[in-house]
Design a protein around this motif. Sequence first.
Motif, PDB file in Angstrom:
ATOM      1  N   LYS A  55       0.864  -1.175   0.000  1.00  0.00           N
ATOM      2  CA  LYS A  55       0.000   0.000   0.000  1.00  0.00           C
ATOM      3  C   LYS A  55       0.900   1.225   0.000  1.00  0.00           C
ATOM      4  N   THR A  56       0.493   2.234  -0.762  1.00  0.00           N
ATOM      5  CA  THR A  56       1.310   3.424  -0.951  1.00  0.00           C
ATOM      6  C   THR A  56       0.437   4.662  -0.794  1.00  0.00           C
ATOM      7  N   SER A  57       0.972   5.681  -0.149  1.00  0.00           N
ATOM      8  CA  SER A  57       0.288   6.971  -0.058  1.00  0.00           C
ATOM      9  C   SER A  57       1.143   8.018  -0.761  1.00  0.00           C
ATOM     10  N   VAL A  58       0.505   8.858  -1.535  1.00  0.00           N
ATOM     11  CA  VAL A  58       1.228   9.886  -2.280  1.00  0.00           C
ATOM     12  C   VAL A  58       0.428  11.180  -2.229  1.00  0.00           C
ATOM     13  N   GLY A  59       1.133  12.313  -2.232  1.00  0.00           N
ATOM     14  CA  GLY A  59       0.476  13.611  -2.137  1.00  0.00           C
ATOM     15  C   GLY A  59      -0.104  14.076  -3.461  1.00  0.00           C
ATOM     16  N   ASP A  60      -0.637  15.288  -3.450  1.00  0.00           N
ATOM     17  CA  ASP A  60      -1.291  15.846  -4.639  1.00  0.00           C
ATOM     18  C   ASP A  60      -0.253  16.442  -5.586  1.00  0.00           C
ATOM     19  N   ASN A  61       0.599  15.575  -6.117  1.00  0.00           N
ATOM     20  CA  ASN A  61       1.643  15.990  -7.047  1.00  0.00           C
ATOM     21  C   ASN A  61       1.608  15.054  -8.247  1.00  0.00           C
ATOM     22  N   LYS A  62       1.392  15.618  -9.433  1.00  0.00           N
ATOM     23  CA  LYS A  62       1.165  14.803 -10.623  1.00  0.00           C
ATOM     24  C   LYS A  62       2.331  13.866 -10.915  1.00  0.00           C
ATOM     25  N   GLN A  63       3.563  14.361 -10.838  1.00  0.00           N
ATOM     26  CA  GLN A  63       4.700  13.504 -11.162  1.00  0.00           C
ATOM     27  C   GLN A  63       4.863  12.379 -10.142  1.00  0.00           C
ATOM     28  N   ASP A  64       4.635  12.697  -8.883  1.00  0.00           N
ATOM     29  CA  ASP A  64       4.720  11.648  -7.857  1.00  0.00           C
ATOM     30  C   ASP A  64       3.670  10.559  -8.090  1.00  0.00           C
ATOM     31  N   ILE A  65       2.478  10.978  -8.517  1.00  0.00           N
ATOM     32  CA  ILE A  65       1.413  10.003  -8.781  1.00  0.00           C
ATOM     33  C   ILE A  65       1.766   9.158  -9.999  1.00  0.00           C
ATOM     34  N   LEU A  66       2.291   9.791 -11.046  1.00  0.00           N
ATOM     35  CA  LEU A  66       2.705   9.049 -12.237  1.00  0.00           C
ATOM     36  C   LEU A  66       3.771   8.017 -11.897  1.00  0.00           C
ATOM     37  N   GLY A 101      -8.638  12.021  -4.603  1.00  0.00           N
ATOM     38  CA  GLY A 101      -8.279  12.954  -5.661  1.00  0.00           C
ATOM     39  C   GLY A 101      -9.304  13.093  -6.764  1.00  0.00           C
ATOM     40  N   LEU A 102     -10.579  12.758  -6.480  1.00  0.00           N
ATOM     41  CA  LEU A 102     -11.599  12.800  -7.528  1.00  0.00           C
ATOM     42  C   LEU A 102     -12.645  13.884  -7.294  1.00  0.00           C
ATOM     43  N   GLY A 103     -12.385  14.808  -6.401  1.00  0.00           N
ATOM     44  CA  GLY A 103     -13.364  15.854  -6.111  1.00  0.00           C
ATOM     45  C   GLY A 103     -13.412  16.919  -7.183  1.00  0.00           C
ATOM     46  N   PRO A 104     -14.245  17.964  -6.976  1.00  0.00           N
ATOM     47  CA  PRO A 104     -14.433  19.002  -7.988  1.00  0.00           C
ATOM     48  C   PRO A 104     -13.424  20.143  -7.912  1.00  0.00           C
ATOM     49  N   THR A 105     -12.544  20.150  -6.918  1.00  0.00           N
ATOM     50  CA  THR A 105     -11.633  21.278  -6.733  1.00  0.00           C
ATOM     51  C   THR A 105     -10.303  21.054  -7.433  1.00  0.00           C
ATOM     52  N   ARG A 106      -9.506  22.104  -7.544  1.00  0.00           N
ATOM     53  CA  ARG A 106      -8.283  22.059  -8.337  1.00  0.00           C
ATOM     54  C   ARG A 106      -7.226  21.124  -7.779  1.00  0.00           C
ATOM     55  N   ASP A 107      -7.271  20.868  -6.472  1.00  0.00           N
ATOM     56  CA  ASP A 107      -6.255  19.979  -5.900  1.00  0.00           C
ATOM     57  C   ASP A 107      -6.571  18.505  -6.148  1.00  0.00           C
ATOM     58  N   ASP A 108      -7.751  18.236  -6.732  1.00  0.00           N
ATOM     59  CA  ASP A 108      -8.110  16.854  -7.056  1.00  0.00           C
ATOM     60  C   ASP A 108      -7.654  16.562  -8.483  1.00  0.00           C
ATOM     61  N   ILE A 109      -6.489  15.925  -8.597  1.00  0.00           N
ATOM     62  CA  ILE A 109      -5.825  15.829  -9.900  1.00  0.00           C
ATOM     63  C   ILE A 109      -5.746  14.405 -10.442  1.00  0.00           C
ATOM     64  N   THR A 110      -6.444  13.481  -9.828  1.00  0.00           N
ATOM     65  CA  THR A 110      -6.316  12.081 -10.236  1.00  0.00           C
ATOM     66  C   THR A 110      -6.710  11.868 -11.694  1.00  0.00           C
ATOM     67  N   LYS A 111      -7.828  12.422 -12.133  1.00  0.00           N
ATOM     68  CA  LYS A 111      -8.293  12.214 -13.508  1.00  0.00           C
ATOM     69  C   LYS A 111      -7.288  12.775 -14.517  1.00  0.00           C
ATOM     70  N   HIS A 112      -6.763  13.957 -14.217  1.00  0.00           N
ATOM     71  CA  HIS A 112      -5.787  14.562 -15.130  1.00  0.00           C
ATOM     72  C   HIS A 112      -4.512  13.722 -15.192  1.00  0.00           C
ATOM     73  N   THR A 113      -4.152  13.151 -14.074  1.00  0.00           N
ATOM     74  CA  THR A 113      -2.944  12.324 -14.039  1.00  0.00           C
ATOM     75  C   THR A 113      -3.159  11.033 -14.820  1.00  0.00           C
ATOM     76  N   PHE A 114      -4.352  10.446 -14.723  1.00  0.00           N
ATOM     77  CA  PHE A 114      -4.650   9.266 -15.520  1.00  0.00           C
ATOM     78  C   PHE A 114      -4.608   9.583 -17.019  1.00  0.00           C
ATOM     79  N   CYS A 115      -5.082  10.761 -17.391  1.00  0.00           N
ATOM     80  CA  CYS A 115      -5.017  11.170 -18.800  1.00  0.00           C
ATOM     81  C   CYS A 115      -3.568  11.207 -19.280  1.00  0.00           C
ATOM     82  N   LYS A 116      -2.699  11.766 -18.479  1.00  0.00           N
ATOM     83  CA  LYS A 116      -1.283  11.827 -18.827  1.00  0.00           C
ATOM     84  C   LYS A 116      -0.699  10.421 -18.934  1.00  0.00           C
ATOM     85  N   TYR A 117      -1.038   9.562 -17.981  1.00  0.00           N
ATOM     86  CA  TYR A 117      -0.467   8.206 -17.917  1.00  0.00           C
ATOM     87  C   TYR A 117      -0.935   7.345 -19.099  1.00  0.00           C
TER      88      TYR A 117
END
Length: 424
Positions: free
Chosen positions: A44-55, A73-89
């Motif tokens: 199990k891994t925990s990672v912060g709201d940083n796109k490169q760290d998530i990638l 990371g799936l909320g409506p605010t700007r710090d929820d970046i999971t979807k954008h990171t999946f797009c990049k990945y």
Amino acid sequence: MTISSPTAEVLTIGDEILFGQITDTNTQWIGTQLTDIGIRPVRKTSVGDNKQDILNAFKEASQRANVVIVTGGLGPTRDDITKHTFCKYFGTELEINQEALALITEFFAKRGRVMTELNIQQAALPKNCTYIPNLWGTAPGMWFEKDDVIYVSLPGVPYEMKSLMEFEILPRLKNRFSTQIIQHKSIRTIGIGESFLAEKIAPWEDALPAHIKLAYLPHFGQVRLRLTGTGTDQALLDEQLQEQVSLVLPIIGEHVFGFDADELETVIGTLLVNSQATVGTAESCTGGFVANQITGVPGSSKYYEGSVVSYSNEVKMNVLGVSRDTLEAFGAVSEQTAREMAEGVRRLLNTTFAISTTGIAGPDGGTAEKPVGTVWIACATPDETFTQLLTLRNNRKINIELTSSYALNLLRKTILSSNLAEKN
């Protein structure tokens, strides 16, 4: 997929987890559910709201697991970046998913709330994901596949995550993999340290079959021995695990208080009910923690009469009847005082049994003769009183919890030795 022993990694996203602002309960629950369907969690891994760290976390997880479960990371605010990171990945972009939009619109309409643009954007999903409808919130689930690895993205809100897992993700994973059965059997012990226990059962452990593994899980004076077996026949696996339990019980039986989900206070409650007996408590250094443990069991009113938290000497004397001479000669932290506290509260509450605690929890108050961590506990019956000296640590919280555990175990052993259960 024909993988017979699939593995999984659980990845939680959010600065709030790393900062310690919220407790991550999701991974524990997910790990249990995956194990139940034969998928073995490997990390199990925990990672912060940083796109490169998530990638980086996605890439690393894909190298050791067949399934990657992502929460947060799936909320409506700007710090929820999971979807954008999946797009990049996955080399794609977001687009409004009409099914998701309809469900989100219905969600707000039922509650008489107006949708904002941010709410609408929650329906924007990576083009190449499989949409997983969320009937319990507004953040959709997502399913991806790449290089024979399944990625599942779920909301971090526990209620929503659990519902999506139970009704959507787990059934899909069960259909996808041909898995072995993973079965656990736990033996709950107390009153023996982990290293001493390991030494005692070493020959038995060395003789365990290759498909059965042993883990030691210590916690506040207790050690849970967890046997984990893998196989294809549920009934046979249960039989094999029970056989190993039968082999080790003659070696450590005096320290075993239960199995699997048994808790010490629950076991004691059953003993008291079966014995038609009652108990009361007199606490000093534990400040009511023992009473809290006992009354945490539903139905404890059948056997628990009450408690006296006698923190001061005056309460020990005036309420419990501890002798002034005892306190002056031996002190509040002594075998004699613990004994009189237990006997006093048993008389006061008219119970079958009574337990007492008195000690120096810390972090200060210790002396050369009685350092921090010096604790006496006692258990009184109508016929005799048993006492025990504990030499604990220099940590107040740990000392309180350890004292409670040892006091309850002294009560358990006293009930068993009284043979009241057999008489009734």
